[in-house]
Scaffold this motif. Sequence first.
Motif, PDB file in Angstrom:
ATOM      1  N   ASP A 119       0.836  -1.203   0.000  1.00  0.00           N
ATOM      2  CA  ASP A 119       0.000   0.000   0.000  1.00  0.00           C
ATOM      3  C   ASP A 119       0.868   1.249   0.000  1.00  0.00           C
ATOM      4  OD1 ASP A 119      -2.371  -1.367   0.069  1.00  0.00           O
ATOM      5  OD2 ASP A 119      -2.615  -1.250   2.253  1.00  0.00           O
ATOM      6  N   TYR A 120       0.361   2.281  -0.691  1.00  0.00           N
ATOM      7  CA  TYR A 120       1.051   3.571  -0.593  1.00  0.00           C
ATOM      8  C   TYR A 120       0.011   4.663  -0.354  1.00  0.00           C
ATOM      9  CZ  TYR A 120      -0.212   3.901  -5.566  1.00  0.00           C
ATOM     10  OH  TYR A 120      -0.903   3.915  -6.750  1.00  0.00           O
ATOM     11  N   TYR A 121       0.484   5.722   0.301  1.00  0.00           N
ATOM     12  CA  TYR A 121      -0.419   6.783   0.744  1.00  0.00           C
ATOM     13  C   TYR A 121       0.022   8.124   0.169  1.00  0.00           C
ATOM     14  CZ  TYR A 121      -2.065   3.294   4.015  1.00  0.00           C
ATOM     15  OH  TYR A 121      -2.588   2.160   4.547  1.00  0.00           O
ATOM     16  N   ILE A 122      -0.912   8.778  -0.534  1.00  0.00           N
ATOM     17  CA  ILE A 122      -0.627  10.114  -1.074  1.00  0.00           C
ATOM     18  C   ILE A 122      -1.369  11.124  -0.203  1.00  0.00           C
ATOM     19  CG2 ILE A 122      -0.845  11.642  -3.072  1.00  0.00           C
ATOM     20  CD1 ILE A 122      -0.947   9.181  -4.878  1.00  0.00           C
ATOM     21  N   LEU A 123      -0.647  12.115   0.304  1.00  0.00           N
ATOM     22  CA  LEU A 123      -1.317  13.229   0.979  1.00  0.00           C
ATOM     23  C   LEU A 123      -1.354  14.367  -0.037  1.00  0.00           C
ATOM     24  CD1 LEU A 123      -1.141  14.640   4.505  1.00  0.00           C
ATOM     25  CD2 LEU A 123      -0.647  16.191   2.601  1.00  0.00           C
ATOM     26  N   ALA A 124      -2.552  14.874  -0.326  1.00  0.00           N
ATOM     27  CA  ALA A 124      -2.667  15.930  -1.340  1.00  0.00           C
ATOM     28  C   ALA A 124      -3.230  17.210  -0.737  1.00  0.00           C
ATOM     29  CB  ALA A 124      -3.569  15.454  -2.474  1.00  0.00           C
ATOM     30  N   ILE A 125      -2.731  18.331  -1.282  1.00  0.00           N
ATOM     31  CA  ILE A 125      -3.156  19.658  -0.802  1.00  0.00           C
ATOM     32  C   ILE A 125      -3.682  20.462  -1.982  1.00  0.00           C
ATOM     33  CG2 ILE A 125      -2.334  21.821   0.249  1.00  0.00           C
ATOM     34  CD1 ILE A 125      -0.099  20.206   1.577  1.00  0.00           C
ATOM     35  N   GLU A 126      -4.851  21.088  -1.801  1.00  0.00           N
ATOM     36  CA  GLU A 126      -5.451  21.906  -2.874  1.00  0.00           C
ATOM     37  C   GLU A 126      -5.821  23.271  -2.297  1.00  0.00           C
ATOM     38  OE1 GLU A 126      -6.659  22.223  -6.123  1.00  0.00           O
ATOM     39  OE2 GLU A 126      -7.850  23.927  -5.457  1.00  0.00           O
ATOM     40  N   SER A 131       3.958   9.528   9.434  1.00  0.00           N
ATOM     41  CA  SER A 131       5.094   8.748   8.935  1.00  0.00           C
ATOM     42  C   SER A 131       4.665   7.691   7.902  1.00  0.00           C
ATOM     43  CB  SER A 131       5.808   8.070  10.107  1.00  0.00           C
ATOM     44  OG  SER A 131       4.862   7.263  10.769  1.00  0.00           O
ATOM     45  N   ASP A 132       3.340   7.462   7.764  1.00  0.00           N
ATOM     46  CA  ASP A 132       2.866   6.508   6.747  1.00  0.00           C
ATOM     47  C   ASP A 132       2.796   7.134   5.350  1.00  0.00           C
ATOM     48  OD1 ASP A 132       2.378   4.379   8.570  1.00  0.00           O
ATOM     49  OD2 ASP A 132       0.564   5.423   9.240  1.00  0.00           O
ATOM     50  N   ILE A 133       2.862   8.458   5.285  1.00  0.00           N
ATOM     51  CA  ILE A 133       2.723   9.148   3.992  1.00  0.00           C
ATOM     52  C   ILE A 133       3.927   8.833   3.099  1.00  0.00           C
ATOM     53  CG2 ILE A 133       2.647  11.451   2.906  1.00  0.00           C
ATOM     54  CD1 ILE A 133       0.065  10.667   4.401  1.00  0.00           C
ATOM     55  N   LEU A 185       6.141  19.938   4.158  1.00  0.00           N
ATOM     56  CA  LEU A 185       5.770  18.611   4.620  1.00  0.00           C
ATOM     57  C   LEU A 185       6.633  17.543   3.938  1.00  0.00           C
ATOM     58  CD1 LEU A 185       3.709  17.561   6.618  1.00  0.00           C
ATOM     59  CD2 LEU A 185       2.060  17.340   4.756  1.00  0.00           C
ATOM     60  N   ALA A 186       6.828  17.680   2.628  1.00  0.00           N
ATOM     61  CA  ALA A 186       7.638  16.694   1.889  1.00  0.00           C
ATOM     62  C   ALA A 186       9.065  16.686   2.439  1.00  0.00           C
ATOM     63  CB  ALA A 186       7.634  17.022   0.403  1.00  0.00           C
ATOM     64  N   MET A 187       9.575  17.874   2.744  1.00  0.00           N
ATOM     65  CA  MET A 187      10.945  17.971   3.246  1.00  0.00           C
ATOM     66  C   MET A 187      11.039  17.361   4.646  1.00  0.00           C
ATOM     67  SD  MET A 187      13.349  21.225   2.723  1.00  0.00           S
ATOM     68  CE  MET A 187      13.086  22.142   4.189  1.00  0.00           C
ATOM     69  N   ALA A 188      10.067  17.707   5.502  1.00  0.00           N
ATOM     70  CA  ALA A 188      10.098  17.202   6.879  1.00  0.00           C
ATOM     71  C   ALA A 188       9.954  15.681   6.914  1.00  0.00           C
ATOM     72  CB  ALA A 188       8.987  17.860   7.692  1.00  0.00           C
ATOM     73  N   LEU A 189       9.126  15.132   6.024  1.00  0.00           N
ATOM     74  CA  LEU A 189       8.887  13.682   6.023  1.00  0.00           C
ATOM     75  C   LEU A 189       9.897  12.941   5.154  1.00  0.00           C
ATOM     76  CD1 LEU A 189       4.965  13.679   5.591  1.00  0.00           C
ATOM     77  CD2 LEU A 189       6.263  13.382   7.704  1.00  0.00           C
ATOM     78  N   ASP A 190      10.693  13.726   4.409  1.00  0.00           N
ATOM     79  CA  ASP A 190      11.680  13.165   3.485  1.00  0.00           C
ATOM     80  C   ASP A 190      11.024  12.210   2.472  1.00  0.00           C
ATOM     81  OD1 ASP A 190      14.152  12.889   2.395  1.00  0.00           O
ATOM     82  OD2 ASP A 190      14.805  11.282   3.741  1.00  0.00           O
TER      83      ASP A 190
END
Length: 343
Positions: free
Chosen positions: A5-12, A76-78, A103-108
Amino acid sequence: MSLNDYYILAIETSCDETSVAVVRNGREVLSNVVSSQIDTHRQFGGVVPEIASRKHVESMTIIIEEAISVAGIGLSDIDTVAVTQGPGLVGALLVGVVAGKSLAMALDVPLIGTHHIAGHIYANHLVGDIVYPSLALVVSGGHTEIVLLESEGKFRILGRTRDDAVGEAYDKVARALQFPYPGGPYVDKLAQSASEEIVLPRSWLEPDSYDFSFSGLKSAVLAEINRSRMKGESPDFSALARGFQQSVIDVVTTKAMKAASAYGAQQVLLCGGVAANRGLRERLAGLCAEAGLPLLIPPHSLCTDNAAMIAAAADLKWRRGEFSTLDLKAEPVFSLEEWSVKD
Ligand code: KG4
Ligand code: ZN
């Protein structure tokens, strides 16, 4: 939760909705939190860009936390962060872009700058399978386009509006008919209940054109109102609403079906906020049935601006490993065709 499974977090944040979604495996919506600013903008009769940006700043972190919590996962699942890069209001886009990068930077994890219209179109992938080539009719407050999907993630714009977007025309006509902003749903309802119709012109443009123009139609509505008032009569708003709606529906559905046939589309996709219009849905469904073409229309919550649709489009890039760099910029004018996936 399976290993694959993979998880996408999206922002609009392209306009007046702040939205964050978590989508599993590109198609399963775990959360899709939308905070609308409509009540704030209504008093001004339309979206005020500066206010929109400030509102996005106020709600962004809260909405991210809520989306994660509703999804029932941890940050951390993102696996990747998707963000609307454009088109849209630059100040509004910037808020989402900065949040997404941080967020991408913090979560790497990778960042995926996503096209807003690709999002509207791929909202359909959250509700059904897309068959290619597919013909998308995009009708929203900011956009009106006929887009050919030659194959997965390959966009070709066949036609677009030369002036007002359909939703914009609805909102302007609604204002003339004394409805609050955004007035599209009111005009739709009035048109449905009308017993008479004032026939208004159809803007077909050149015979081979898939482009649209709605500003003349809007002016025709205003001219009818003025004509009645000058004669001391009260304008028949419901007959006008019906005339306006019939003209819009005739033109957009005829052009979409013509394009579907000319390009051998196997399916028609309807998307954007105006896809909520009952008259439009019914007419397009009838025409598609006649032509033997399957029609997909997302539910209303996925037609208006939302982040789940951004995740659905970002999934095209995630599966191909096409990521953005952290110097990604908000693009108020952004080409859909160039955003297509690479070969
Ligand atoms: O897609 P959307 O949420 O925003 C943009 O990305 O632009 O679309 C909002 C637009 C507004 O102009 C609104 O009046 C229109 O969609 N709309 C409708 C209906 N419901 C919403 N227009 C006509 N008939 C409707 N039922
Ligand atoms: Zn939109």
